[in-house]
Design a protein around this motif. Structure first.
Motif, PDB file in Angstrom:
ATOM      1  N   LEU A   1       0.779  -1.159  -0.011  1.00  0.00           N
ATOM      2  CA  LEU A   1       0.066   0.031   0.138  1.00  0.00           C
ATOM      3  C   LEU A   1       0.749   1.295  -0.008  1.00  0.00           C
ATOM      4  O   LEU A   1       0.563   2.382  -0.612  1.00  0.00           O
ATOM      5  CB  LEU A   1      -0.800  -0.059   1.214  1.00  0.00           C
ATOM      6  CG  LEU A   1      -2.224  -1.030   1.176  1.00  0.00           C
ATOM      7  CD1 LEU A   1      -2.771  -0.923   2.461  1.00  0.00           C
ATOM      8  CD2 LEU A   1      -3.091  -0.462   0.118  1.00  0.00           C
ATOM      9  N   HIS A   2       1.903   1.186   0.918  1.00  0.00           N
ATOM     10  CA  HIS A   2       2.679   2.628   0.960  1.00  0.00           C
ATOM     11  C   HIS A   2       3.363   2.712  -0.362  1.00  0.00           C
ATOM     12  O   HIS A   2       3.238   3.887  -0.918  1.00  0.00           O
ATOM     13  CB  HIS A   2       3.840   2.091   2.087  1.00  0.00           C
ATOM     14  CG  HIS A   2       4.733   3.231   2.046  1.00  0.00           C
ATOM     15  ND1 HIS A   2       4.758   4.481   2.530  1.00  0.00           N
ATOM     16  CD2 HIS A   2       6.177   3.354   1.537  1.00  0.00           C
ATOM     17  CE1 HIS A   2       5.802   5.319   2.440  1.00  0.00           C
ATOM     18  NE2 HIS A   2       6.586   4.480   2.000  1.00  0.00           N
ATOM     19  N   TRP A   3       4.145   1.799  -1.040  1.00  0.00           N
ATOM     20  CA  TRP A   3       4.737   2.105  -2.160  1.00  0.00           C
ATOM     21  C   TRP A   3       3.852   2.297  -3.352  1.00  0.00           C
ATOM     22  O   TRP A   3       3.987   2.925  -4.385  1.00  0.00           O
ATOM     23  CB  TRP A   3       5.676   0.816  -2.612  1.00  0.00           C
ATOM     24  CG  TRP A   3       6.909   0.988  -1.597  1.00  0.00           C
ATOM     25  CD1 TRP A   3       7.184  -0.071  -0.573  1.00  0.00           C
ATOM     26  CD2 TRP A   3       7.744   1.960  -1.393  1.00  0.00           C
ATOM     27  NE1 TRP A   3       8.371   0.581   0.132  1.00  0.00           N
ATOM     28  CE2 TRP A   3       8.825   1.809  -0.264  1.00  0.00           C
ATOM     29  CE3 TRP A   3       8.216   3.067  -1.898  1.00  0.00           C
ATOM     30  CZ2 TRP A   3       9.636   2.549  -0.097  1.00  0.00           C
ATOM     31  CZ3 TRP A   3       9.099   4.034  -1.939  1.00  0.00           C
ATOM     32  CH2 TRP A   3      10.200   3.828  -0.623  1.00  0.00           C
ATOM     33  N   ALA A   4       2.527   1.651  -3.345  1.00  0.00           N
ATOM     34  CA  ALA A   4       1.719   2.042  -4.317  1.00  0.00           C
ATOM     35  C   ALA A   4       1.260   3.439  -4.392  1.00  0.00           C
ATOM     36  O   ALA A   4       1.190   4.109  -5.484  1.00  0.00           O
ATOM     37  CB  ALA A   4       0.370   1.059  -4.280  1.00  0.00           C
ATOM     38  N   VAL A   5       0.993   3.808  -3.378  1.00  0.00           N
ATOM     39  CA  VAL A   5       0.687   5.409  -3.187  1.00  0.00           C
ATOM     40  C   VAL A   5       2.058   6.242  -3.700  1.00  0.00           C
ATOM     41  O   VAL A   5       1.641   7.311  -4.106  1.00  0.00           O
ATOM     42  CB  VAL A   5       0.037   5.465  -1.581  1.00  0.00           C
ATOM     43  CG1 VAL A   5       0.116   7.374  -1.542  1.00  0.00           C
ATOM     44  CG2 VAL A   5      -1.173   4.911  -1.383  1.00  0.00           C
ATOM     45  N   VAL A   6       3.048   5.797  -3.158  1.00  0.00           N
ATOM     46  CA  VAL A   6       4.262   6.708  -3.358  1.00  0.00           C
ATOM     47  C   VAL A   6       4.626   6.636  -5.026  1.00  0.00           C
ATOM     48  O   VAL A   6       4.750   7.761  -5.671  1.00  0.00           O
ATOM     49  CB  VAL A   6       5.618   5.962  -2.788  1.00  0.00           C
ATOM     50  CG1 VAL A   6       6.748   6.882  -3.441  1.00  0.00           C
ATOM     51  CG2 VAL A   6       5.541   6.333  -1.273  1.00  0.00           C
ATOM     52  N   ASP A   7       4.136   5.636  -5.541  1.00  0.00           N
ATOM     53  CA  ASP A   7       4.458   5.326  -7.157  1.00  0.00           C
ATOM     54  C   ASP A   7       3.230   6.148  -7.918  1.00  0.00           C
ATOM     55  O   ASP A   7       3.560   6.546  -8.894  1.00  0.00           O
ATOM     56  CB  ASP A   7       4.564   3.824  -7.228  1.00  0.00           C
ATOM     57  CG  ASP A   7       5.682   3.202  -7.013  1.00  0.00           C
ATOM     58  OD1 ASP A   7       6.817   3.766  -6.571  1.00  0.00           O
ATOM     59  OD2 ASP A   7       5.592   1.879  -6.984  1.00  0.00           O
ATOM     60  N   ALA A   8       2.444   6.441  -6.936  1.00  0.00           N
ATOM     61  CA  ALA A   8       1.027   7.135  -7.861  1.00  0.00           C
ATOM     62  C   ALA A   8       1.610   8.665  -8.114  1.00  0.00           C
ATOM     63  O   ALA A   8       0.879   9.187  -8.914  1.00  0.00           O
ATOM     64  CB  ALA A   8      -0.030   6.894  -7.232  1.00  0.00           C
ATOM     65  N   GLY A   9       2.503   9.165  -7.632  1.00  0.00           N
ATOM     66  CA  GLY A   9       2.955  10.587  -7.670  1.00  0.00           C
ATOM     67  C   GLY A   9       1.821  11.454  -7.019  1.00  0.00           C
ATOM     68  O   GLY A   9       1.937  12.717  -7.562  1.00  0.00           O
ATOM     69  N   LEU A  10       1.044  11.117  -6.262  1.00  0.00           N
ATOM     70  CA  LEU A  10      -0.102  12.311  -6.048  1.00  0.00           C
ATOM     71  C   LEU A  10       0.707  13.192  -4.743  1.00  0.00           C
ATOM     72  O   LEU A  10       1.719  12.882  -4.020  1.00  0.00           O
ATOM     73  CB  LEU A  10      -1.026  11.575  -4.955  1.00  0.00           C
ATOM     74  CG  LEU A  10      -1.824  10.467  -5.798  1.00  0.00           C
ATOM     75  CD1 LEU A  10      -2.824   9.757  -4.742  1.00  0.00           C
ATOM     76  CD2 LEU A  10      -2.708  11.045  -6.763  1.00  0.00           C
ATOM     77  N   PRO A  11       0.155  14.529  -4.808  1.00  0.00           N
ATOM     78  CA  PRO A  11       0.884  15.497  -3.926  1.00  0.00           C
ATOM     79  C   PRO A  11       0.649  15.048  -2.500  1.00  0.00           C
ATOM     80  O   PRO A  11      -0.283  14.303  -2.136  1.00  0.00           O
ATOM     81  CB  PRO A  11      -0.017  16.693  -4.229  1.00  0.00           C
ATOM     82  CG  PRO A  11      -1.220  16.071  -5.075  1.00  0.00           C
ATOM     83  CD  PRO A  11      -0.972  14.937  -5.521  1.00  0.00           C
TER      84      PRO A  11
END
Length: 282
Positions: free
Chosen positions: A9-19
């Motif tokens: 979950l953590h890296w999926a959010v990081v990889d999404a590039g969201l602000p």
């Protein structure tokens, strides 16, 4: 099947590039969840035994009738009752309302956090042993991150419109906003017009003097701490023993900080702001 690890979950959010402003709350909740699991791993009896072991000597003075009133949402404090009724009916309660209901149980009713932990674990549809136990340990002041606040059961700051309270305490739905969180302050004609009879259509408050009730809770805490002065450091902070046998100090609320003779420590002096550097001509 159907499970995601916190790392995924953590890296999926990081990889999404969201602000960051869109992800920071999610990130904190994710880390908080893992902190709870780390604590449960370190202290397997966390749902029932204080992490600050000397807090097992703390005397709680609340009684069973008040516990039952809290569980069923019949305390006479509409914000507390709304939260507890929602929990029992749906298995859910919003985070800030949880804090109000937890504070009321331990700070004002002076009932052990263990009773709150058990009731929430029984009622929550998404009950999580680690997260629930960590919240109640901290609410009960025996956890690693002792709460540094007490939530008022009567000011209605979490429900300024009264909509939430009216949903779960419909017997008060006709009261104006000014009185929906404090029906005991409403004039007789306002109560009559709203169809409210305190003690009949809606309970009287199970405690009326909140300040006095909390003073009892604080006195019990200080009595316990004066019996266990070997478990505080020179700054009045509690010392706990970690699973490997080493010790560390943990945050302790200012009103519970004692010196080695059992006297309350004064609040630390606020630091003076640094004077601005004088400007130099270029």
């Amino acid at each position: 099947w159907g499970e995601l690890s916190p790392r995924q979950l953590h890296w999926a959010v990081v990889d999404a590039g969201l602000p960051k402003e869109k992800t920071k709350t999610f990130g904190r909740r994710l880390f908080w969840r893992d902190l709870a699991y780390f604590q449960l791993h370190s202290f397997p009896d966390m749902p029932t035994a204080p992490i600050r072991r000397h807090y097992s000597l703390l005397q709680w003075s609340g009684d069973d009738s008040r516990l039952r009133a809290w569980q069923k949402g019949n305390t006479g404090y509409p914000m507390v009752d709304a939260g507890m009724r929602e929990l029992y009916a749906t298995g859910y309660m919003q985070q800030n309302v949880r804090m109000i209901c937890a504070s009321f149980l331990v700070e004002y009713l002076d009932i052990s956090w263990v009773e709150g932990e058990k009731w929430f674990h029984d009622c929550l549809v998404d009950a999580d042993v680690a997260i629930n136990a960590m919240m109640w340990q901290n609410a009960g002041k025996s956890g690693i991150d002792q709460w540094n606040f007490t939530m008022s059961p009567e000011n209605g700051s979490q429900d300024p419109s009264g909509k939430y309270t009216r949903q779960w305490v419909p017997e008060l739905k006709r009261l104006p906003n000014k009185y929906v969180h404090k029906p005991w302050q409403a004039p007789a004609d306002v109560l009559k017009q709203a169809g409210v009879v305190l003690g009949q259509t809606y309970p009287e408050r199970i405690i009326e003097d909140l300040r006095k009730a909390r003073a009892v809770s604080v006195a019990n805490m200080l009595d316990m701490k004066r019996q266990t002065l070997q478990h505080i450091d020179n700054g009045g902070y509690d010392i706990i023993v970690l699973p490997d046998g080493t010790t560390t100090r943990v945050f302790t609320k200012q009103e519970y900080r004692l010196d080695k003779s059992g006297q309350l420590l004064p609040p630390p002096l606020k630091r003076e702001p640094r004077p601005s550097s004088p400007s130099h001509p270029s």
